[in-house]
Motif scaffolding. Structure first.
Motif, PDB file in Angstrom:
ATOM      1  N   CYS A 164       0.844  -1.210   0.000  1.00 14.31           N
ATOM      2  CA  CYS A 164       0.000   0.000   0.000  1.00 14.31           C
ATOM      3  C   CYS A 164       0.872   1.249   0.000  1.00 14.31           C
ATOM      4  CB  CYS A 164      -0.896  -0.017   1.236  1.00 14.31           C
ATOM      5  SG  CYS A 164      -1.848   1.503   1.470  1.00 14.31           S
ATOM      6  N   GLY A 202      -0.051   4.072   1.268  1.00 12.98           N
ATOM      7  CA  GLY A 202      -0.359   4.898   2.435  1.00 12.98           C
ATOM      8  C   GLY A 202      -1.563   5.811   2.221  1.00 12.98           C
ATOM      9  N   ALA A 203      -1.986   5.940   0.974  1.00 10.00           N
ATOM     10  CA  ALA A 203      -3.149   6.779   0.611  1.00 10.00           C
ATOM     11  C   ALA A 203      -3.069   8.145   1.290  1.00 10.00           C
ATOM     12  CB  ALA A 203      -4.446   6.053   0.925  1.00 10.00           C
ATOM     13  N   THR A 204      -4.206   8.688   1.741  1.00  9.26           N
ATOM     14  CA  THR A 204      -4.135   9.965   2.451  1.00  9.26           C
ATOM     15  C   THR A 204      -4.053   9.743   3.960  1.00  9.26           C
ATOM     16  OG1 THR A 204      -6.520  10.091   2.171  1.00  9.26           O
ATOM     17  CG2 THR A 204      -5.206  11.513   0.761  1.00  9.26           C
ATOM     18  N   ALA A 221      -1.604   7.871   5.628  1.00  7.39           N
ATOM     19  CA  ALA A 221      -0.232   7.918   6.155  1.00  7.39           C
ATOM     20  C   ALA A 221       0.249   9.353   6.338  1.00  7.39           C
ATOM     21  CB  ALA A 221       0.712   7.140   5.243  1.00  7.39           C
ATOM     22  N   GLU A 222      -0.075  10.247   5.374  1.00  8.57           N
ATOM     23  CA  GLU A 222       0.409  11.629   5.477  1.00  8.57           C
ATOM     24  C   GLU A 222      -0.235  12.358   6.655  1.00  8.57           C
ATOM     25  OE1 GLU A 222      -0.572  14.211   2.197  1.00  8.57           O
ATOM     26  OE2 GLU A 222      -2.719  13.962   2.497  1.00  8.57           O
ATOM     27  N   LEU A 250       6.492   4.113   2.796  1.00 11.33           N
ATOM     28  CA  LEU A 250       5.609   3.105   2.189  1.00 11.33           C
ATOM     29  C   LEU A 250       5.695   3.122   0.663  1.00 11.33           C
ATOM     30  CD1 LEU A 250       2.404   3.267   4.475  1.00 11.33           C
ATOM     31  CD2 LEU A 250       3.927   1.312   4.203  1.00 11.33           C
ATOM     32  N   LEU A 308       0.393  10.103  -6.640  1.00 10.42           N
ATOM     33  CA  LEU A 308       0.977  11.245  -5.936  1.00 10.42           C
ATOM     34  C   LEU A 308       1.962  10.789  -4.862  1.00 10.42           C
ATOM     35  CD1 LEU A 308       1.399  14.094  -4.913  1.00 10.42           C
ATOM     36  CD2 LEU A 308      -0.764  13.950  -3.705  1.00 10.42           C
ATOM     37  N   ARG A 312       5.813  11.733  -5.029  1.00  9.22           N
ATOM     38  CA  ARG A 312       6.399  12.550  -3.976  1.00  9.22           C
ATOM     39  C   ARG A 312       7.615  11.840  -3.361  1.00  9.22           C
ATOM     40  NH1 ARG A 312       2.243  14.739  -0.130  1.00  9.22           N
ATOM     41  NH2 ARG A 312       1.645  12.569  -0.061  1.00  9.22           N
ATOM     42  N   LYS A 333      11.400  13.331  -3.299  1.00  6.91           N
ATOM     43  CA  LYS A 333      12.233  13.492  -2.092  1.00  6.91           C
ATOM     44  C   LYS A 333      13.526  12.698  -2.236  1.00  6.91           C
ATOM     45  CE  LYS A 333       9.235  15.912   0.400  1.00  6.91           C
ATOM     46  NZ  LYS A 333       9.397  17.342   0.556  1.00  6.91           N
ATOM     47  N   CYS A 387      -7.846  15.844  -8.539  1.00  9.05           N
ATOM     48  CA  CYS A 387      -6.736  16.665  -8.045  1.00  9.05           C
ATOM     49  C   CYS A 387      -5.364  16.050  -8.243  1.00  9.05           C
ATOM     50  CB  CYS A 387      -6.918  16.905  -6.548  1.00  9.05           C
ATOM     51  SG  CYS A 387      -8.484  17.647  -6.116  1.00  9.05           S
ATOM     52  N   GLN A 388      -5.192  14.850  -7.678  1.00  2.00           N
ATOM     53  CA  GLN A 388      -3.824  14.424  -7.373  1.00  2.00           C
ATOM     54  C   GLN A 388      -3.037  13.887  -8.568  1.00  2.00           C
ATOM     55  OE1 GLN A 388      -4.110  12.044  -3.776  1.00  2.00           O
ATOM     56  NE2 GLN A 388      -4.409  13.897  -2.554  1.00  2.00           N
ATOM     57  N   ARG A 430      -1.849  17.736  -9.379  1.00  2.00           N
ATOM     58  CA  ARG A 430      -1.414  18.633  -8.310  1.00  2.00           C
ATOM     59  C   ARG A 430      -0.828  17.817  -7.171  1.00  2.00           C
ATOM     60  NH1 ARG A 430      -6.597  21.206  -9.475  1.00  2.00           N
ATOM     61  NH2 ARG A 430      -7.444  20.088  -7.728  1.00  2.00           N
ATOM     62  N   PRO A 431       0.244  18.197  -6.568  1.00  3.28           N
ATOM     63  CA  PRO A 431       1.026  19.414  -6.844  1.00  3.28           C
ATOM     64  C   PRO A 431       2.066  19.244  -7.959  1.00  3.28           C
ATOM     65  CG  PRO A 431       1.978  18.273  -4.979  1.00  3.28           C
ATOM     66  CD  PRO A 431       0.796  17.443  -5.431  1.00  3.28           C
ATOM     67  N   TYR A 475      -4.452  20.250  -3.108  1.00  2.00           N
ATOM     68  CA  TYR A 475      -3.241  20.979  -3.498  1.00  2.00           C
ATOM     69  C   TYR A 475      -3.497  22.236  -4.322  1.00  2.00           C
ATOM     70  CZ  TYR A 475      -0.580  17.101  -1.608  1.00  2.00           C
ATOM     71  OH  TYR A 475      -0.045  16.163  -0.764  1.00  2.00           O
ATOM     72  N   LEU A 482      -4.275   2.343   8.469  1.00  2.00           N
ATOM     73  CA  LEU A 482      -2.876   1.925   8.571  1.00  2.00           C
ATOM     74  C   LEU A 482      -2.731   0.615   9.342  1.00  2.00           C
ATOM     75  CD1 LEU A 482      -1.232   5.411   9.121  1.00  2.00           C
ATOM     76  CD2 LEU A 482      -1.124   3.983   7.067  1.00  2.00           C
ATOM     77  N   GLY A 496       0.113  -5.594   4.499  1.00  5.37           N
ATOM     78  CA  GLY A 496       0.925  -4.965   3.461  1.00  5.37           C
ATOM     79  C   GLY A 496       0.073  -4.144   2.507  1.00  5.37           C
TER      80      GLY A 496
END
Lengths: 302, 187
Positions: A41, A43-45, A47-48, A58, A84, A88, A92, A155-156, A159-160, B75, B117, B124
Protein backbone atom coordinates in the motif's frame (compact mmCIF):
# COMPACT_ATOMS: atom_id res chain seq x y z
CA UNK A 1 6.31 -0.07 -24.42
CA UNK A 2 6.89 -1.94 -21.19
CA UNK A 3 5.83 -0.88 -17.69
CA UNK A 4 5.65 -2.16 -14.18
CA UNK A 5 1.99 -2.18 -13.21
CA UNK A 6 1.18 -0.94 -9.72
CA UNK A 7 -2.56 -1.49 -9.25
CA UNK A 8 -2.81 -0.29 -5.65
CA UNK A 9 -5.23 -1.64 -3.04
CA UNK A 10 -8.49 -0.16 -4.35
CA UNK A 11 -8.00 -1.74 -7.76
CA UNK A 12 -8.04 -5.16 -6.08
CA UNK A 13 -11.27 -4.31 -4.24
CA UNK A 14 -13.81 -1.57 -4.78
CA UNK A 15 -12.24 -0.48 -8.09
CA UNK A 16 -11.68 -3.90 -9.67
CA UNK A 17 -13.24 -2.72 -12.92
CA UNK A 18 -10.59 0.03 -13.23
CA UNK A 19 -7.87 -2.61 -13.13
CA UNK A 20 -9.68 -4.89 -15.60
CA UNK A 21 -10.27 -2.03 -18.04
CA UNK A 22 -6.73 -0.67 -17.69
CA UNK A 23 -5.05 -4.00 -18.42
CA UNK A 24 -7.46 -4.77 -21.29
CA UNK A 25 -7.01 -1.35 -22.88
CA UNK A 26 -3.21 -1.37 -22.64
CA UNK A 27 -3.10 -4.86 -24.17
CA UNK A 28 -5.33 -3.67 -27.04
CA UNK A 29 -3.10 -0.64 -27.62
CA UNK A 30 -0.01 -2.82 -27.72
CA UNK A 31 1.48 -1.91 -24.35
CA UNK A 32 3.12 -4.49 -22.16
CA UNK A 33 2.65 -4.50 -18.40
CA UNK A 34 3.99 -6.68 -15.65
CA UNK A 35 2.62 -6.39 -12.10
CA UNK A 36 5.22 -5.11 -9.66
CA UNK A 37 6.06 -8.15 -7.51
CA UNK A 38 5.39 -7.92 -3.73
CA UNK A 39 4.05 -4.34 -3.91
CA UNK A 40 2.54 -2.72 -0.80
CA UNK A 41 0.00 0.00 0.00
CA UNK A 42 1.16 3.55 -0.81
CA UNK A 43 -0.36 4.90 2.44
CA UNK A 44 -3.15 6.78 0.61
CA UNK A 45 -4.13 9.96 2.45
CA UNK A 46 -4.02 8.18 5.82
CA UNK A 47 -0.23 7.92 6.16
CA UNK A 48 0.41 11.63 5.48
CA UNK A 49 -2.06 12.49 8.24
CA UNK A 50 -0.18 10.35 10.75
CA UNK A 51 3.52 10.42 9.92
CA UNK A 52 5.65 12.30 7.42
CA UNK A 53 8.25 9.56 7.18
CA UNK A 54 5.71 6.73 6.89
CA UNK A 55 4.01 8.49 3.98
CA UNK A 56 7.37 8.52 2.17
CA UNK A 57 8.69 5.10 3.24
CA UNK A 58 5.61 3.11 2.19
CA UNK A 59 5.61 4.27 -1.46
CA UNK A 60 9.44 4.30 -1.57
CA UNK A 61 9.47 0.57 -0.87
CA UNK A 62 7.62 0.07 -4.16
CA UNK A 63 10.15 2.24 -5.99
CA UNK A 64 12.93 0.15 -4.47
CA UNK A 65 11.26 -3.09 -5.59
CA UNK A 66 10.99 -1.76 -9.16
CA UNK A 67 14.60 -0.55 -9.19
CA UNK A 68 15.73 -3.98 -8.08
CA UNK A 69 13.59 -5.93 -10.57
CA UNK A 70 14.31 -3.90 -13.74
CA UNK A 71 16.25 -0.64 -13.44
CA UNK A 72 14.92 2.18 -15.59
CA UNK A 73 11.53 0.65 -16.35
CA UNK A 74 8.67 3.07 -15.62
CA UNK A 75 5.98 2.25 -13.06
CA UNK A 76 2.45 2.78 -14.36
CA UNK A 77 -0.08 3.82 -11.69
CA UNK A 78 -3.82 4.17 -12.42
CA UNK A 79 -4.83 5.54 -8.97
CA UNK A 80 -4.19 9.25 -8.50
CA UNK A 81 -3.54 8.97 -4.74
CA UNK A 82 -1.03 6.15 -5.22
CA UNK A 83 0.53 8.13 -8.05
CA UNK A 84 0.98 11.25 -5.94
CA UNK A 85 2.48 9.31 -3.03
CA UNK A 86 4.96 7.48 -5.24
CA UNK A 87 5.77 10.63 -7.21
CA UNK A 88 6.40 12.55 -3.98
CA UNK A 89 8.62 9.79 -2.59
CA UNK A 90 10.56 9.82 -5.88
CA UNK A 91 10.86 13.62 -5.66
CA UNK A 92 12.23 13.49 -2.09
CA UNK A 93 14.62 10.65 -2.95
CA UNK A 94 16.01 12.65 -5.89
CA UNK A 95 16.18 16.10 -4.29
CA UNK A 96 16.48 15.69 -0.52
CA UNK A 97 19.53 13.62 0.48
CA UNK A 98 18.78 13.70 4.23
CA UNK A 99 15.27 12.32 3.67
CA UNK A 100 16.61 9.75 1.21
CA UNK A 101 18.97 8.48 3.92
CA UNK A 102 16.07 8.16 6.36
CA UNK A 103 13.92 6.37 3.79
CA UNK A 104 16.70 3.93 2.99
CA UNK A 105 17.14 3.20 6.69
CA UNK A 106 13.51 2.04 6.82
CA UNK A 107 14.12 -0.30 3.87
CA UNK A 108 17.49 -1.61 5.05
CA UNK A 109 16.28 -4.62 6.98
CA UNK A 110 14.58 -5.99 3.86
CA UNK A 111 17.78 -5.50 1.86
CA UNK A 112 16.18 -2.80 -0.30
CA UNK A 113 17.31 0.68 -1.22
CA UNK A 114 16.05 3.43 -3.47
CA UNK A 115 18.05 5.79 -5.71
CA UNK A 116 15.35 7.45 -7.85
CA UNK A 117 16.23 5.71 -11.12
CA UNK A 118 12.65 4.53 -11.74
CA UNK A 119 10.05 6.99 -13.02
CA UNK A 120 6.48 7.01 -11.77
CA UNK A 121 3.82 7.58 -14.45
CA UNK A 122 0.08 8.09 -14.11
CA UNK A 123 -2.11 6.04 -16.45
CA UNK A 124 -3.44 9.28 -17.99
CA UNK A 125 0.11 10.47 -18.66
CA UNK A 126 0.92 7.17 -20.41
CA UNK A 127 -2.31 7.17 -22.45
CA UNK A 128 -1.83 10.77 -23.58
CA UNK A 129 1.91 10.93 -24.16
CA UNK A 130 3.09 7.38 -24.88
CA UNK A 131 0.08 6.19 -26.87
CA UNK A 132 -1.92 9.28 -27.81
CA UNK A 133 -5.34 9.86 -29.36
CA UNK A 134 -4.12 8.64 -32.76
CA UNK A 135 -3.49 5.14 -31.47
CA UNK A 136 -7.08 5.01 -30.18
CA UNK A 137 -8.47 6.41 -33.44
CA UNK A 138 -6.55 3.90 -35.57
CA UNK A 139 -8.03 0.96 -33.65
CA UNK A 140 -11.57 2.30 -33.36
CA UNK A 141 -14.20 -0.42 -33.68
CA UNK A 142 -17.22 1.46 -32.48
CA UNK A 143 -17.95 5.12 -32.86
CA UNK A 144 -19.28 6.73 -29.70
CA UNK A 145 -20.77 9.63 -31.66
CA UNK A 146 -23.88 10.84 -29.91
CA UNK A 147 -22.34 10.52 -26.48
CA UNK A 148 -21.42 13.61 -24.50
CA UNK A 149 -18.55 12.92 -22.12
CA UNK A 150 -17.48 15.06 -19.15
CA UNK A 151 -13.76 14.54 -18.42
CA UNK A 152 -13.08 14.57 -14.67
CA UNK A 153 -9.41 14.81 -13.72
CA UNK A 154 -9.73 15.37 -9.97
CA UNK A 155 -6.74 16.66 -8.04
CA UNK A 156 -3.82 14.42 -7.37
CA UNK A 157 -2.89 13.30 -10.88
CA UNK A 158 -1.85 16.90 -11.66
CA UNK A 159 -1.41 18.63 -8.31
CA UNK A 160 1.03 19.41 -6.84
CA UNK A 161 3.10 17.86 -9.68
CA UNK A 162 1.84 19.22 -13.01
CA UNK A 163 3.85 16.75 -15.07
CA UNK A 164 1.69 16.17 -18.15
CA UNK A 165 -1.02 18.86 -18.27
CA UNK A 166 -2.15 22.24 -16.96
CA UNK A 167 -3.26 21.64 -13.36
CA UNK A 168 -5.68 24.59 -13.40
CA UNK A 169 -7.40 23.80 -16.69
CA UNK A 170 -6.44 20.28 -17.77
CA UNK A 171 -7.48 19.19 -21.26
CA UNK A 172 -5.41 16.10 -22.09
CA UNK A 173 -8.42 13.74 -21.98
CA UNK A 174 -10.22 15.69 -24.70
CA UNK A 175 -8.32 14.35 -27.73
CA UNK A 176 -8.79 10.79 -26.43
CA UNK A 177 -12.54 11.35 -26.03
CA UNK A 178 -12.88 13.02 -29.44
CA UNK A 179 -10.98 10.14 -31.03
CA UNK A 180 -13.90 7.87 -30.08
CA UNK A 181 -16.36 10.13 -31.90
CA UNK A 182 -17.89 11.38 -28.63
CA UNK A 183 -18.33 15.05 -27.76
CA UNK A 184 -16.63 16.71 -24.80
CA UNK A 185 -19.00 18.29 -22.26
CA UNK A 186 -17.98 21.90 -21.67
CA UNK A 187 -17.72 22.41 -17.92
CA UNK A 188 -15.58 23.96 -15.24
CA UNK A 189 -15.56 21.22 -12.59
CA UNK A 190 -13.08 18.84 -14.22
CA UNK A 191 -10.25 19.64 -11.80
CA UNK A 192 -12.24 20.55 -8.69
CA UNK A 193 -11.95 18.30 -5.62
CA UNK A 194 -14.50 15.51 -5.00
CA UNK A 195 -13.81 15.60 -1.26
CA UNK A 196 -11.62 12.47 -1.16
CA UNK A 197 -12.08 10.69 2.18
CA UNK A 198 -14.66 13.26 3.35
CA UNK A 199 -17.10 10.82 1.76
CA UNK A 200 -16.43 8.58 4.76
CA UNK A 201 -15.51 10.80 7.69
CA UNK A 202 -17.20 14.15 6.92
CA UNK A 203 -20.04 13.12 4.73
CA UNK A 204 -22.01 16.38 4.65
CA UNK A 205 -18.96 18.24 3.27
CA UNK A 206 -18.18 15.48 0.76
CA UNK A 207 -21.77 15.41 -0.52
CA UNK A 208 -21.75 19.19 -1.02
CA UNK A 209 -18.59 19.01 -3.15
CA UNK A 210 -19.86 16.09 -5.23
CA UNK A 211 -23.21 17.86 -5.66
CA UNK A 212 -21.52 20.82 -7.35
CA UNK A 213 -19.72 18.46 -9.74
CA UNK A 214 -22.85 16.48 -10.63
CA UNK A 215 -24.78 19.72 -11.12
CA UNK A 216 -22.25 21.03 -13.63
CA UNK A 217 -22.26 17.69 -15.46
CA UNK A 218 -25.94 18.04 -16.38
CA UNK A 219 -26.23 17.75 -20.15
CA UNK A 220 -23.51 15.10 -20.34
CA UNK A 221 -24.25 11.36 -20.70
CA UNK A 222 -21.30 10.22 -18.66
CA UNK A 223 -18.45 11.46 -16.47
CA UNK A 224 -15.14 9.67 -16.97
CA UNK A 225 -12.61 9.45 -14.13
CA UNK A 226 -8.99 8.38 -13.63
CA UNK A 227 -9.04 7.70 -9.87
CA UNK A 228 -10.90 5.11 -7.76
CA UNK A 229 -11.60 7.63 -4.97
CA UNK A 230 -13.16 10.17 -7.37
CA UNK A 231 -15.13 7.37 -9.03
CA UNK A 232 -16.57 6.12 -5.72
CA UNK A 233 -17.50 9.60 -4.54
CA UNK A 234 -19.19 10.51 -7.83
CA UNK A 235 -21.13 7.26 -8.25
CA UNK A 236 -22.09 6.15 -4.73
CA UNK A 237 -24.27 8.96 -3.37
CA UNK A 238 -26.24 10.21 -6.39
CA UNK A 239 -29.65 9.33 -4.96
CA UNK A 240 -29.02 11.13 -1.70
CA UNK A 241 -27.58 14.21 -3.43
CA UNK A 242 -30.49 14.33 -5.90
CA UNK A 243 -32.89 14.28 -2.96
CA UNK A 244 -30.96 17.03 -1.14
CA UNK A 245 -30.89 19.27 -4.19
CA UNK A 246 -34.42 18.53 -5.34
CA UNK A 247 -33.44 17.51 -8.88
CA UNK A 248 -32.38 14.31 -10.56
CA UNK A 249 -28.59 14.35 -10.78
CA UNK A 250 -28.10 10.68 -11.61
CA UNK A 251 -25.48 10.22 -14.32
CA UNK A 252 -23.31 7.34 -15.46
CA UNK A 253 -19.74 7.33 -14.18
CA UNK A 254 -17.10 5.30 -16.04
CA UNK A 255 -13.38 4.97 -15.75
CA UNK A 256 -11.67 6.47 -18.80
CA UNK A 257 -10.23 3.10 -19.96
CA UNK A 258 -13.74 1.60 -19.82
CA UNK A 259 -14.98 4.23 -22.27
CA UNK A 260 -11.94 3.89 -24.55
CA UNK A 261 -12.20 0.08 -24.32
CA UNK A 262 -15.80 0.20 -25.56
CA UNK A 263 -14.68 2.34 -28.49
CA UNK A 264 -12.02 -0.26 -29.31
CA UNK A 265 -14.73 -2.95 -29.31
CA UNK A 266 -13.40 -4.82 -26.27
CA UNK A 267 -15.83 -7.23 -24.55
CA UNK A 268 -17.84 -5.57 -21.76
CA UNK A 269 -16.84 -8.29 -19.33
CA UNK A 270 -13.15 -7.55 -19.91
CA UNK A 271 -13.87 -3.92 -19.05
CA UNK A 272 -15.77 -4.82 -15.88
CA UNK A 273 -18.81 -2.82 -16.98
CA UNK A 274 -21.04 -5.02 -14.82
CA UNK A 275 -19.22 -3.78 -11.70
CA UNK A 276 -19.92 -0.03 -11.86
CA UNK A 277 -22.29 1.40 -9.26
CA UNK A 278 -23.41 4.40 -11.26
CA UNK A 279 -24.91 3.51 -14.64
CA UNK A 280 -27.98 5.58 -15.53
CA UNK A 281 -30.97 3.86 -17.13
CA UNK A 282 -30.63 3.64 -20.90
CA UNK A 283 -26.93 4.50 -20.90
CA UNK A 284 -25.61 1.02 -21.66
CA UNK A 285 -27.93 0.77 -24.67
CA UNK A 286 -26.53 4.05 -25.91
CA UNK A 287 -22.95 2.89 -25.32
CA UNK A 288 -23.55 -0.45 -27.05
CA UNK A 289 -25.83 0.56 -29.84
CA UNK A 290 -24.38 -0.16 -33.27
CA UNK A 291 -26.77 2.53 -34.51
CA UNK A 292 -24.43 5.13 -33.07
CA UNK A 293 -22.23 4.65 -36.12
CA UNK A 294 -25.16 5.23 -38.51
CA UNK A 295 -26.29 8.32 -36.66
CA UNK A 296 -22.84 9.76 -37.08
CA UNK A 297 -22.87 9.07 -40.82
CA UNK A 298 -26.26 10.75 -41.13
CA UNK A 299 -25.04 13.73 -39.19
CA UNK A 300 -22.00 13.93 -41.40
CA UNK A 301 -24.15 13.74 -44.54
CA UNK A 302 -26.46 16.46 -43.26
CA UNK B 1 -3.45 0.75 19.32
CA UNK B 2 -5.49 3.90 19.64
CA UNK B 3 -3.95 6.27 22.15
CA UNK B 4 -6.10 7.76 24.84
CA UNK B 5 -7.83 10.84 23.57
CA UNK B 6 -7.34 14.17 25.26
CA UNK B 7 -9.50 17.20 24.70
CA UNK B 8 -6.61 19.60 24.24
CA UNK B 9 -2.96 19.30 23.45
CA UNK B 10 -0.58 19.25 26.41
CA UNK B 11 1.83 22.18 26.73
CA UNK B 12 4.96 20.08 26.20
CA UNK B 13 3.67 18.52 22.98
CA UNK B 14 4.08 21.56 20.77
CA UNK B 15 7.57 20.92 19.46
CA UNK B 16 6.09 19.93 16.08
CA UNK B 17 4.49 23.32 15.69
CA UNK B 18 7.91 24.89 15.20
CA UNK B 19 8.31 22.86 12.02
CA UNK B 20 4.97 24.15 10.73
CA UNK B 21 5.97 27.71 11.61
CA UNK B 22 9.12 27.31 9.50
CA UNK B 23 7.06 26.10 6.54
CA UNK B 24 4.87 29.21 6.74
CA UNK B 25 7.45 31.81 7.75
CA UNK B 26 7.17 33.93 4.59
CA UNK B 27 3.33 33.94 4.41
CA UNK B 28 2.12 37.40 3.29
CA UNK B 29 -1.51 36.83 4.35
CA UNK B 30 -2.83 37.41 0.83
CA UNK B 31 -5.66 34.86 1.20
CA UNK B 32 -5.13 33.10 -2.15
CA UNK B 33 -5.24 29.83 -0.18
CA UNK B 34 -8.66 30.61 1.34
CA UNK B 35 -10.01 31.68 -2.04
CA UNK B 36 -8.75 28.48 -3.66
CA UNK B 37 -9.93 26.03 -1.01
CA UNK B 38 -12.93 23.88 -2.03
CA UNK B 39 -13.62 23.09 1.64
CA UNK B 40 -13.44 26.67 2.97
CA UNK B 41 -17.26 26.88 3.06
CA UNK B 42 -17.31 24.25 5.82
CA UNK B 43 -14.40 25.63 7.86
CA UNK B 44 -14.84 27.73 11.00
CA UNK B 45 -11.51 29.51 10.38
CA UNK B 46 -10.14 30.13 6.89
CA UNK B 47 -6.72 28.75 5.89
CA UNK B 48 -5.25 32.27 5.79
CA UNK B 49 -6.34 32.91 9.38
CA UNK B 50 -5.08 29.51 10.46
CA UNK B 51 -1.58 30.32 9.14
CA UNK B 52 -1.62 33.52 11.19
CA UNK B 53 -2.63 31.51 14.27
CA UNK B 54 0.25 29.11 13.65
CA UNK B 55 2.77 31.91 13.16
CA UNK B 56 1.64 33.71 16.30
CA UNK B 57 1.74 30.46 18.26
CA UNK B 58 -1.94 30.29 19.30
CA UNK B 59 -1.58 26.63 20.11
CA UNK B 60 -4.81 25.91 21.97
CA UNK B 61 -6.91 27.82 19.44
CA UNK B 62 -5.38 26.01 16.43
CA UNK B 63 -6.39 22.65 17.83
CA UNK B 64 -9.98 23.70 18.33
CA UNK B 65 -10.57 24.64 14.68
CA UNK B 66 -12.05 22.31 12.07
CA UNK B 67 -9.84 23.84 9.39
CA UNK B 68 -6.90 21.48 8.93
CA UNK B 69 -8.93 18.31 9.40
CA UNK B 70 -11.19 19.49 6.54
CA UNK B 71 -8.26 19.71 4.13
CA UNK B 72 -8.86 17.07 1.43
CA UNK B 73 -5.32 17.38 -0.02
CA UNK B 74 -6.42 18.83 -3.37
CA UNK B 75 -3.24 20.98 -3.50
CA UNK B 76 -5.00 23.98 -5.08
CA UNK B 77 -3.56 26.32 -2.43
CA UNK B 78 -0.07 24.83 -2.71
CA UNK B 79 -0.13 25.35 -6.45
CA UNK B 80 -1.40 28.92 -6.31
CA UNK B 81 0.47 30.30 -3.27
CA UNK B 82 2.46 33.29 -4.59
CA UNK B 83 5.17 32.57 -2.01
CA UNK B 84 5.43 28.92 -3.08
CA UNK B 85 4.72 27.64 0.43
CA UNK B 86 3.97 23.93 1.05
CA UNK B 87 0.50 24.68 2.44
CA UNK B 88 -1.03 21.22 2.00
CA UNK B 89 2.01 19.79 3.76
CA UNK B 90 1.43 22.25 6.60
CA UNK B 91 -2.18 21.03 6.90
CA UNK B 92 -0.85 17.45 7.02
CA UNK B 93 1.68 18.40 9.70
CA UNK B 94 -1.19 19.68 11.87
CA UNK B 95 -3.13 16.45 11.21
CA UNK B 96 -0.03 14.53 12.29
CA UNK B 97 0.03 16.37 15.64
CA UNK B 98 -3.70 15.72 16.13
CA UNK B 99 -3.18 12.02 15.28
CA UNK B 100 -0.14 11.58 17.47
CA UNK B 101 -1.74 13.30 20.45
CA UNK B 102 -5.10 11.63 19.88
CA UNK B 103 -6.97 14.91 20.26
CA UNK B 104 -10.65 14.27 20.92
CA UNK B 105 -12.19 16.82 18.49
CA UNK B 106 -10.58 15.04 15.54
CA UNK B 107 -11.24 11.42 16.47
CA UNK B 108 -13.65 10.74 13.58
CA UNK B 109 -10.76 11.38 11.19
CA UNK B 110 -7.72 10.24 13.19
CA UNK B 111 -9.33 6.90 14.07
CA UNK B 112 -10.07 6.39 10.38
CA UNK B 113 -6.40 7.01 9.48
CA UNK B 114 -5.31 4.60 12.21
CA UNK B 115 -7.76 1.88 11.14
CA UNK B 116 -6.53 2.23 7.58
CA UNK B 117 -2.88 1.92 8.57
CA UNK B 118 -3.65 -0.91 10.99
CA UNK B 119 -5.01 -2.93 8.06
CA UNK B 120 -1.96 -2.02 5.94
CA UNK B 121 0.34 -3.13 8.75
CA UNK B 122 -1.43 -6.49 9.02
CA UNK B 123 -1.36 -7.36 5.33
CA UNK B 124 0.93 -4.96 3.46
CA UNK B 125 -2.15 -3.74 1.61
CA UNK B 126 -5.36 -2.24 2.91
CA UNK B 127 -8.38 -4.53 2.98
CA UNK B 128 -11.27 -2.14 2.61
CA UNK B 129 -13.87 -4.28 4.40
CA UNK B 130 -11.55 -4.97 7.32
CA UNK B 131 -10.54 -1.31 7.53
CA UNK B 132 -14.17 -0.19 7.87
CA UNK B 133 -14.82 -2.81 10.59
CA UNK B 134 -11.75 -1.65 12.52
CA UNK B 135 -13.00 1.91 12.13
CA UNK B 136 -16.48 1.08 13.43
CA UNK B 137 -14.98 -0.81 16.39
CA UNK B 138 -12.69 2.13 17.22
CA UNK B 139 -15.56 4.65 17.09
CA UNK B 140 -17.65 2.54 19.52
CA UNK B 141 -20.84 3.96 17.99
CA UNK B 142 -23.29 1.16 17.20
CA UNK B 143 -25.27 3.42 14.87
CA UNK B 144 -22.31 4.36 12.69
CA UNK B 145 -22.19 1.11 10.63
CA UNK B 146 -25.83 1.67 9.70
CA UNK B 147 -24.88 4.83 7.79
CA UNK B 148 -22.56 2.78 5.62
CA UNK B 149 -24.69 -0.37 5.36
CA UNK B 150 -26.48 0.48 2.08
CA UNK B 151 -23.23 1.24 0.23
CA UNK B 152 -21.44 -1.70 1.87
CA UNK B 153 -24.21 -4.01 0.71
CA UNK B 154 -24.06 -2.71 -2.86
CA UNK B 155 -20.28 -3.28 -2.87
CA UNK B 156 -20.64 -6.77 -1.44
CA UNK B 157 -23.28 -7.72 -4.01
CA UNK B 158 -20.82 -6.68 -6.72
CA UNK B 159 -18.16 -8.83 -5.05
CA UNK B 160 -15.97 -5.78 -4.48
CA UNK B 161 -15.28 -6.05 -0.77
CA UNK B 162 -14.16 -9.21 0.95
CA UNK B 163 -15.05 -10.49 4.40
CA UNK B 164 -15.22 -7.54 6.80
CA UNK B 165 -13.76 -9.58 9.68
CA UNK B 166 -10.32 -8.43 10.80
CA UNK B 167 -7.65 -11.12 10.44
CA UNK B 168 -4.19 -11.22 11.93
CA UNK B 169 -2.17 -11.17 8.69
CA UNK B 170 1.51 -11.86 8.06
CA UNK B 171 2.64 -8.34 8.92
CA UNK B 172 5.12 -8.08 6.02
CA UNK B 173 5.92 -4.39 6.67
CA UNK B 174 6.78 -4.77 10.34
CA UNK B 175 10.44 -3.76 9.96
CA UNK B 176 9.48 -0.65 7.94
CA UNK B 177 6.83 0.48 10.44
CA UNK B 178 9.16 -0.13 13.41
CA UNK B 179 12.02 1.76 11.84
CA UNK B 180 9.77 4.72 10.97
CA UNK B 181 8.60 4.92 14.59
CA UNK B 182 12.15 4.66 15.88
CA UNK B 183 13.45 7.40 13.56
CA UNK B 184 10.54 9.74 14.29
CA UNK B 185 10.87 9.34 18.04
CA UNK B 186 14.67 9.81 18.04
CA UNK B 187 15.50 11.96 15.04
Amino acid sequence: MKYFYYPGCSLEGTAREYSLATTALLAALGGSIEELPDWNCCGATAAEAVSRLLCLALPARNLALAEKAAPGQDILVPCSACYLNMRRAWDKVCHDPATRRQINQTLEEEGLSVSGSTKVRHLLDVLCLDFGADSVFKKLKRSLAGLVVAPYYGCQCLRPYPVFDDPEAPSCMEPLIRATGAKVHPWSMGAVCCGASHGTTKKEVGLALVGEILDDARGADVIVTVCPMCQMNLEAHQKKISKQRGRDLSISILYLPQLLGMALGLPEKDLGLNLNLGIAPGFMEKLRSPLIKQQENKADAA
Amino acid sequence: MIPKERPFIEPDKFHDLEGVQKMLASCIQCGTCSGSCPNAFAMDVTPRTLWRMVLTGQKEAIFQTRTFILCSSCYSCTLRCPRGLPLTEAMSALKQIASREGLAPYKASTRFYKSFLDSVRRHGKVREGEMMTLYFLSMKNPLLPLQFAPLGLRLMLKGKVGAPFPTRGKRPLESLFNKVMQLENNP
